[in-house]
Design an enzyme around this catalytic site. Structure first.
Site, PDB file in Angstrom:
ATOM      1  N   GLU A  16     -40.123 -29.983  75.620  1.00  0.00           N
ATOM      2  CA  GLU A  16     -38.357 -29.115  74.833  1.00  0.00           C
ATOM      3  C   GLU A  16     -38.045 -28.297  75.271  1.00  0.00           C
ATOM      4  O   GLU A  16     -37.912 -27.180  74.112  1.00  0.00           O
ATOM      5  CB  GLU A  16     -39.344 -28.866  73.355  1.00  0.00           C
ATOM      6  N   SER A 152     -40.818 -31.049  67.365  1.00  0.00           N
ATOM      7  CA  SER A 152     -39.683 -31.405  67.458  1.00  0.00           C
ATOM      8  C   SER A 152     -39.176 -33.098  67.563  1.00  0.00           C
ATOM      9  O   SER A 152     -38.595 -33.276  67.408  1.00  0.00           O
ATOM     10  CB  SER A 152     -38.833 -30.737  69.090  1.00  0.00           C
ATOM     11  N   TYR A 222     -32.072 -30.592  65.788  1.00  0.00           N
ATOM     12  CA  TYR A 222     -31.169 -29.080  66.605  1.00  0.00           C
ATOM     13  C   TYR A 222     -29.843 -29.483  66.254  1.00  0.00           C
ATOM     14  O   TYR A 222     -28.726 -28.771  67.046  1.00  0.00           O
ATOM     15  CB  TYR A 222     -31.367 -29.877  67.875  1.00  0.00           C
ATOM     16  N   ARG A 261     -46.083 -22.016  61.063  1.00  0.00           N
ATOM     17  CA  ARG A 261     -45.469 -22.980  60.279  1.00  0.00           C
ATOM     18  C   ARG A 261     -46.048 -23.839  59.954  1.00  0.00           C
ATOM     19  O   ARG A 261     -46.344 -25.031  61.230  1.00  0.00           O
ATOM     20  CB  ARG A 261     -43.902 -22.805  61.108  1.00  0.00           C
ATOM     21  N   ASP A 263     -45.403 -27.763  58.107  1.00  0.00           N
ATOM     22  CA  ASP A 263     -44.798 -28.521  58.127  1.00  0.00           C
ATOM     23  C   ASP A 263     -45.583 -29.709  56.725  1.00  0.00           C
ATOM     24  O   ASP A 263     -46.438 -30.079  56.641  1.00  0.00           O
ATOM     25  CB  ASP A 263     -44.389 -29.142  58.629  1.00  0.00           C
ATOM     26  N   GLU A 276     -48.122 -31.025  59.799  1.00  0.00           N
ATOM     27  CA  GLU A 276     -48.076 -30.924  60.941  1.00  0.00           C
ATOM     28  C   GLU A 276     -48.496 -29.008  60.846  1.00  0.00           C
ATOM     29  O   GLU A 276     -47.650 -28.946  60.179  1.00  0.00           O
ATOM     30  CB  GLU A 276     -47.085 -30.835  62.188  1.00  0.00           C
ATOM     31  N   ASN A 278     -47.721 -25.373  63.649  1.00  0.00           N
ATOM     32  CA  ASN A 278     -46.894 -25.089  64.492  1.00  0.00           C
ATOM     33  C   ASN A 278     -47.394 -23.934  64.697  1.00  0.00           C
ATOM     34  O   ASN A 278     -47.006 -22.410  63.783  1.00  0.00           O
ATOM     35  CB  ASN A 278     -45.580 -25.188  64.133  1.00  0.00           C
ATOM     36  N   GLY A 282     -39.640 -22.423  65.380  1.00  0.00           N
ATOM     37  CA  GLY A 282     -38.429 -22.517  66.378  1.00  0.00           C
ATOM     38  C   GLY A 282     -38.200 -21.483  65.936  1.00  0.00           C
ATOM     39  O   GLY A 282     -37.804 -21.139  64.836  1.00  0.00           O
TER      40      GLY A 282
END
Length: 316
Positions: A16, A152, A222, A261, A263, A276, A278, A282
């Site tokens: 990443e 990612s 992205y 974060r 998800d 998940e 984080n 990002g």
């Protein structure tokens, strides 16, 4: 305006790297625009020398994957006594392993898709066909395959046919020695960021992810325009409240600090399934944390300046 010197760490050598560099550039630019003295440093063999010779007041970790999220870089900063924005090294290590995180979430009463996590060696020693058959019998189809570590959506695949499962497993093993296989949950994909920029951590407005392809993969994440974002998510108010409570519970449960974060997938019946966690969300132009910050009526620099002050105060 701030008189702090902040080092933004980005890059590194994980899969990443490019995403991390983009996150670092965006954060550094936002802080500079607000009068902060910023250093942008790659995580390489020169990092320790830079930290020693140009010691910052605080570090903002904008690393994704590898040492940036598994606690290694954070532990080095702790050894050096340099304050940093983000989760402590021990909690980073816990959050880095997805099967372990899912087990902790279940023990705490939170919902996560049923799963199996097995190393490559198991398939070699016991026979891939038999093991894969047992997985399908247990979890059904479709399935989601993902590396047990990393982010990612690298290596992540949705498998709808048992015939496609062997090739998908081989592809996933290119990213990790252990693959997490979980039951696919149909629903609304949502991300909830938590920031501790005041007296208590708070959940930002949930971001709903809408992807025409139906799968929020690396390209969708992205590539500008590949996904649409709705913030707050287009969900009933009680579900939005549950999302916020779930993200805050998971943040505290796993010992996360400053920013995280969560998800999740919201099923048709309103059940929130955590996918998940984080520790280093990002910060690119298409990332979800900045989207939530904007919807909250703030901006990235304001939030991170508050986090930098918190980090510096911890050292003092």
């Amino acid at each position: 305006m701030s008189d702090r010197t902040v080092a933004v760490l980005a890059g590194g050598l994980s899969h990443e790297r490019e995403v991390s560099l983009r996150s670092g550039r965006r954060l550094a630019g936002a802080l500079r625009a607000n009068g902060v003295d910023v250093r942008e440093w790659d995580v390489d063999a020169r990092l320790l020398e830079r930290l020693a010779n140009d010691r910052p007041d605080a570090v903002a970790v904008a690393l994704h994957g590898g040492e940036g999220e598994n606690g290694a870089v954070q532990q080095v900063l702790e050894l050096l006594g340099i304050p940093f924005v983000g989760t402590p090294s021990g909690a980073c290590r816990r959050a880095w392993d997805k099967p372990s995180v899912k087990a902790e979430l279940v023990r705490a009463g939170l919902s996560t898709p049923d799963w199996v996590a097995l190393p490559h060696s198991t398939f070699r020693e016991l026979g891939a066909q038999g093991v894969l058959g047992a997985i399908v019998d247990r979890l059904g189809l479709p399935l989601v395959l993902k590396p047990d570590q990393g982010g990612s959506a690298l290596g992540v695949q949705v498998v709808r046919s048992a015939a496609d499962l062997p090739a998908a497993m081989v592809s996933c093993f290119a990213y990790a020695e252990t693959v997490l296989v979980e039951r696919f949950i149909e629903g609304t994909e949502v991300a909830v960021s938590v920031v501790h920029d005041g007296d208590e951590p708070r959940a930002l407005p949930p971001v709903e992810v809408e992807v025409p392809s139906g799968f929020y993969d690396y390209t969708s994440r992205y590539t500008p325009g590949a996904a649409a974002f709705h913030c707050p998510a287009r969900l009933p108010s009680d579900v939005l409240a549950t999302l916020a409570d779930t993200a805050l519970t998971a943040h505290r449960l796993l010992g996360m600090r400053d920013v995280s974060r969560t998800d999740a997938i919201v099923a048709a019946d309103g059940t929130v399934h955590v996918l998940e966690m984080n520790v280093s969300p990002g910060l690119t132009d298409t990332s979800l944390l900045p989207t939530a910050v904007t919807a909250d009526g703030s901006d990235l620099a304001t939030v991170y300046l508050a986090l930098v002050e918190r980090a510096a105060a911890r050292q003092g």
